[in-house]
Design a protein around this motif. Structure first.
Motif: not given
Length: 223
Positions: A85-94
């Motif tokens: 909870q409260g953590e960042g999610i990083q999404v990398v999309a090509s």
């Protein structure tokens, strides 16, 4: 306390709650009783669970039709499956936009609550957050990195209960005008933000306390 118990949870359709009762028996005196509700969070060690630490990766390609031409595709990666909870999610999309129209990447984190009773299932979904990326023009390839934060007040996932499940999904999709949007969906497990304590917050002190009569809990699932 047994670690296999599901975490406390409250919603309009059902809940999981825990109550601690104590009786004090003394010779020649009435038995004293006390009752208190408390919050319990199931403990999970993110770093020691290979399933939660496993990265996610998925690809989609779609041919455009009708008012569009060419193809649109994306290759999406997420660093892992479990997040606090409260953590960042990083999404990398090509993203490969080989179509004749602009495309716009979009992201949606949503919850899925499932309730099981009398051989039936009721499912409730709710959007938690949405993000919109920059436009990608026709005949262009771009790698887009997007980070967003899981709201701190988001309920932790519940995956170890037979009558109630709390799950999360992250949907990554491309908004294409006059076309079906290509989309990918990833399971997300949300864990408590800090070290879990099994200490509870009692709502009333004893059965004789008048405040107990006013603490009406929501409908409870049996645990």
């Amino acid at each position: 306390m047994p670690r296999q118990l599901p975490s406390s949870f409250f919603s309009k359709c059902g809940s999981i709650q825990y109550t601690l009762e104590a009786n004090l028996s003394r010779p020649k005196r009435l038995t004293s009783k006390a009752k208190a509700r408390f919050t319990f969070m199931h403990k999970t060690d993110l770093n020691s669970d290979p399933v939660l630490m496993a990265p996610q990766h998925s690809i989609i390609d779609r041919k455009m039709k009708l008012f569009n031409s060419g193809t649109v595709g994306m290759d999406v990666k997420i660093e892992r499956t479990g997040f606090h909870q409260g953590e960042g999610i990083q999404v990398v999309a090509s993203i490969q936009n080989k179509s004749s129209r602009d495309v716009k990447p979009k992201y949606c984190l949503y919850s899925k609550h499932s309730f099981f009773a009398a051989g039936k299932r009721k499912v409730e979904t709710n959007e938690i957050l949405k993000e919109v990326g920059e436009v990608i023009p026709p005949s262009a390839d771009q790698t887009v990195t997007r980070s967003f934060t899981v709201p701190p007040d988001t309920s932790a996932s519940i995956l170890n209960c037979d009558i109630l499940r709390v799950e999360y999904r992250l949907k990554v999709y491309l908004d294409v005008k006059y076309a079906f949007d290509p989309e990918l969906t990833f399971p997300i497990v949300i864990l408590p933000a800090t070290a879990v304590s099994e200490e509870g917050n009692p709502t009333c002190q004893s059965e004789e306390d008048s405040s107990c009569d006013t603490q009406t809990p929501p409908p409870a699932s049996e645990t």
